[in-house]
Design a protein around this motif. Structure first.
Motif, PDB file in Angstrom:
ATOM      1  N   MET A  90      29.154  -8.121  13.623  1.00 52.57           N
ATOM      2  CA  MET A  90      29.349  -8.935  14.825  1.00 52.57           C
ATOM      3  C   MET A  90      28.368 -10.097  14.870  1.00 52.57           C
ATOM      4  N   HIS A  91      27.125  -9.812  14.575  1.00 53.88           N
ATOM      5  CA  HIS A  91      26.099 -10.857  14.650  1.00 53.88           C
ATOM      6  C   HIS A  91      26.406 -11.985  13.676  1.00 53.88           C
ATOM      7  N   ALA A  92      26.806 -11.634  12.462  1.00 57.51           N
ATOM      8  CA  ALA A  92      27.143 -12.657  11.475  1.00 57.51           C
ATOM      9  C   ALA A  92      28.357 -13.467  11.914  1.00 57.51           C
ATOM     10  N   TYR A  93      29.325 -12.795  12.494  1.00 61.23           N
ATOM     11  CA  TYR A  93      30.564 -13.467  12.884  1.00 61.23           C
ATOM     12  C   TYR A  93      30.341 -14.437  14.040  1.00 61.23           C
ATOM     13  N   TYR A  94      29.521 -14.037  15.001  1.00 68.39           N
ATOM     14  CA  TYR A  94      29.352 -14.836  16.215  1.00 68.39           C
ATOM     15  C   TYR A  94      28.127 -15.756  16.190  1.00 68.39           C
ATOM     16  N   THR A  95      27.446 -15.848  15.049  1.00 64.69           N
ATOM     17  CA  THR A  95      26.272 -16.705  14.974  1.00 64.69           C
ATOM     18  C   THR A  95      26.577 -18.136  15.368  1.00 64.69           C
ATOM     19  N   PHE A  96      27.767 -18.616  15.010  1.00 63.40           N
ATOM     20  CA  PHE A  96      28.104 -20.015  15.280  1.00 63.40           C
ATOM     21  C   PHE A  96      28.146 -20.329  16.769  1.00 63.40           C
ATOM     22  N   THR A  97      28.316 -19.313  17.615  1.00 66.78           N
ATOM     23  CA  THR A  97      28.411 -19.542  19.056  1.00 66.78           C
ATOM     24  C   THR A  97      27.058 -19.757  19.710  1.00 66.78           C
ATOM     25  N   GLY A  98      25.989 -19.337  19.019  1.00 61.98           N
ATOM     26  CA  GLY A  98      24.670 -19.359  19.631  1.00 61.98           C
ATOM     27  C   GLY A  98      24.443 -18.224  20.603  1.00 61.98           C
ATOM     28  N   MET A  99      25.412 -17.287  20.673  1.00 64.43           N
ATOM     29  CA  MET A  99      25.339 -16.166  21.618  1.00 64.43           C
ATOM     30  C   MET A  99      25.504 -14.829  20.913  1.00 64.43           C
ATOM     31  N   ALA A 100      25.142 -14.788  19.634  1.00 62.73           N
ATOM     32  CA  ALA A 100      25.375 -13.569  18.860  1.00 62.73           C
ATOM     33  C   ALA A 100      24.640 -12.372  19.443  1.00 62.73           C
ATOM     34  N   ASP A 101      23.405 -12.573  19.883  1.00 60.02           N
ATOM     35  CA  ASP A 101      22.640 -11.455  20.435  1.00 60.02           C
ATOM     36  C   ASP A 101      23.313 -10.890  21.679  1.00 60.02           C
ATOM     37  N   GLN A 102      23.810 -11.773  22.543  1.00 58.57           N
ATOM     38  CA  GLN A 102      24.483 -11.308  23.756  1.00 58.57           C
ATOM     39  C   GLN A 102      25.775 -10.570  23.422  1.00 58.57           C
TER      40      GLN A 102
ATOM     41  N   ASP B 168      25.380   0.459  13.260  1.00 57.01           N
ATOM     42  CA  ASP B 168      24.569  -0.590  12.635  1.00 57.01           C
ATOM     43  C   ASP B 168      25.453  -1.563  11.852  1.00 57.01           C
ATOM     44  N   ASP B 169      26.448  -1.029  11.149  1.00 59.90           N
ATOM     45  CA  ASP B 169      27.380  -1.872  10.398  1.00 59.90           C
ATOM     46  C   ASP B 169      28.123  -2.809  11.341  1.00 59.90           C
ATOM     47  N   ALA B 170      28.594  -2.273  12.463  1.00 57.38           N
ATOM     48  CA  ALA B 170      29.324  -3.098  13.426  1.00 57.38           C
ATOM     49  C   ALA B 170      28.436  -4.183  14.019  1.00 57.38           C
ATOM     50  N   ARG B 171      27.215  -3.815  14.362  1.00 56.28           N
ATOM     51  CA  ARG B 171      26.311  -4.798  14.957  1.00 56.28           C
ATOM     52  C   ARG B 171      26.000  -5.934  13.971  1.00 56.28           C
TER      53      ARG B 171
ATOM     54  N   VAL C  62      26.460  -8.893  20.649  1.00 57.66           N
ATOM     55  CA  VAL C  62      26.121  -7.591  20.074  1.00 57.66           C
ATOM     56  C   VAL C  62      25.641  -6.634  21.163  1.00 57.66           C
ATOM     57  N   ALA C  63      24.917  -7.157  22.147  1.00 59.09           N
ATOM     58  CA  ALA C  63      24.424  -6.308  23.231  1.00 59.09           C
ATOM     59  C   ALA C  63      25.559  -5.693  24.046  1.00 59.09           C
ATOM     60  N   GLY C  64      26.715  -6.340  24.042  1.00 58.06           N
ATOM     61  CA  GLY C  64      27.859  -5.826  24.786  1.00 58.06           C
ATOM     62  C   GLY C  64      28.711  -4.826  24.027  1.00 58.06           C
ATOM     63  N   LEU C  65      28.330  -4.494  22.791  1.00 55.67           N
ATOM     64  CA  LEU C  65      29.095  -3.538  21.996  1.00 55.67           C
ATOM     65  C   LEU C  65      29.069  -2.156  22.652  1.00 55.67           C
ATOM     66  N   LEU C  66      30.233  -1.545  22.804  1.00 54.50           N
ATOM     67  CA  LEU C  66      30.337  -0.210  23.402  1.00 54.50           C
ATOM     68  C   LEU C  66      30.261   0.834  22.291  1.00 54.50           C
ATOM     69  N   THR C  67      29.353   1.808  22.442  1.00 53.35           N
ATOM     70  CA  THR C  67      29.081   2.722  21.334  1.00 53.35           C
ATOM     71  C   THR C  67      29.175   4.200  21.713  1.00 53.35           C
ATOM     72  N   THR C  68      29.633   4.511  22.922  1.00 51.67           N
ATOM     73  CA  THR C  68      29.775   5.914  23.317  1.00 51.67           C
ATOM     74  C   THR C  68      31.155   6.140  23.920  1.00 51.67           C
ATOM     75  N   PRO C  69      31.669   7.367  23.841  1.00 55.63           N
ATOM     76  CA  PRO C  69      32.959   7.663  24.479  1.00 55.63           C
ATOM     77  C   PRO C  69      32.963   7.332  25.967  1.00 55.63           C
ATOM     78  N   ALA C  70      31.856   7.599  26.646  1.00 53.88           N
ATOM     79  CA  ALA C  70      31.796   7.333  28.084  1.00 53.88           C
ATOM     80  C   ALA C  70      31.928   5.840  28.370  1.00 53.88           C
ATOM     81  N   GLU C  71      31.234   4.993  27.591  1.00 57.21           N
ATOM     82  CA  GLU C  71      31.322   3.548  27.798  1.00 57.21           C
ATOM     83  C   GLU C  71      32.741   3.040  27.554  1.00 57.21           C
ATOM     84  N   ILE C  72      33.372   3.547  26.516  1.00 61.56           N
ATOM     85  CA  ILE C  72      34.729   3.105  26.185  1.00 61.56           C
ATOM     86  C   ILE C  72      35.719   3.564  27.255  1.00 61.56           C
ATOM     87  N   SER C  73      35.612   4.799  27.682  1.00 53.63           N
ATOM     88  CA  SER C  73      36.499   5.308  28.732  1.00 53.63           C
ATOM     89  C   SER C  73      36.322   4.522  30.029  1.00 53.63           C
TER      90      SER C  73
END
Length: 281
Positions: free
Chosen positions: A223-235, A217-220, A237-248
């Motif tokens: 990220m959202h605050a940082y990328y708000t200026f792009t107009g694509m913050a939601d997208q 939740d902290d990372a999301r 954040v949706a790409g954040l990898l949060t499991t060992p399997a996704e990262i591997s």
């Protein structure tokens, strides 16, 4: 495959802990992003502190917004940090896309790419020990790496990708594996067209958060605050990898694409993520 860690920007006082844990682990590089009109730490200053607290790991800007900075001073700062860190500096550079950053420095956002090309011509000369200009001598110290620190360029447009072949040593790709392959191909094609020896070093970047729900939740939120200026913050954040399997899986896919390194960028502040990511590796 080398794997590095992108450091969170929310609290500079935590970065020593992050850096020392990463230096003791299997990680190759510490990365730190750059903005001016934001609460992030200034990357060259912060990485200088982290270089003194570590002994092995590379330190990397990803990306430093060079057009916001005075060229001669940037060349001197980079050479100093490279020399004092024993050649561990990797200078990731980009042009920046925020109007407020350029307003704060009085630079023209519309000519930022041209300015970066001009800066690179000057810095390459200075790092080789040549005078700054007629009647103005060299600007040292000499960097640890002959010709200057390793330079990577970030970006997506053709001009940015071509810049890798003209001035750089490699490419920093903040793109998902699903579309990074096309960027890699374009960079390698420009590299051959310019007659460069060998191949560009390819460094990929993915956003990760590994740990309990509050870490994610902290990372999301960050990220959202940082990328708000792009107009694509939601997208983003949706790409954040949060499991060992996704990262591997992302590391494996970038390996298949021929990347040399993957930077796991952490936006959440919990430094225990270093140990969790080490377990994934």
């Amino acid at each position: 495959m080398n794997v590095g860690i992108g450091l969170p920007i929310g609290d500079p006082t935590t970065l020593l802990t992050w850096a020392q844990r990463a230096d003791a682990g299997p990680f190759s590089t510490l990365g730190l992003l750059d903005r001016l009109v934001y609460h992030n730490p200034e990357p060259l200053v912060a990485l200088a502190v982290l270089a003194g607290a570590t002994s092995r790991i590379r330190i990397q800007t990803e990306v430093l917004l060079a057009p916001l900075r005075d060229t001669a001073l940037l060349a001197k700062q980079a050479a100093t940090l490279d020399r004092m860190s024993g050649g561990r500096l990797v200078l990731g550079l980009g042009v920046g896309g925020r109007d407020d950053d350029h307003q704060a420095t009085g630079t023209d956002i519309h000519t930022r790419g041209r300015r970066l090309d001009e800066q690179m011509a000057v810095m390459r000369r200075l790092w080789c020990g040549e005078p700054y200009a007629d009647g103005v001598g060299p600007i040292g110290p000499a960097p640890a790496r002959p010709g200057g620190p390793e330079v990577l360029f970030g970006g997506f447009k053709p001009a940015a990708l071509e810049r890798v072949a003209r001035w750089g040593d490699g490419f920093l790709a903040a793109a998902a594996p699903s579309w990074a392959g096309g960027l890699f191909h374009t960079v390698r094609t420009f590299w051959k067209e310019y007659g460069r020896d060998g191949a560009p070093r390819i460094v990929a970047q993915v956003n990760v958060a590994l740990g309990p729900q509050h870490v994610v939740d902290d990372a999301r939120a960050t990220m959202h605050a940082y990328y708000t200026f792009t107009g694509m913050a939601d997208q983003m954040v949706a790409g954040l990898l949060t499991t060992p399997a996704e990262i591997s899986d992302a590391i494996a896919r970038f390996t298949d694409l021929g990347a040399d390194e993957v930077m796991l960028y952490c936006h959440g502040l919990d430094p225990s993520q270093v140990d969790r990511l080490a377990d994934v590796l």
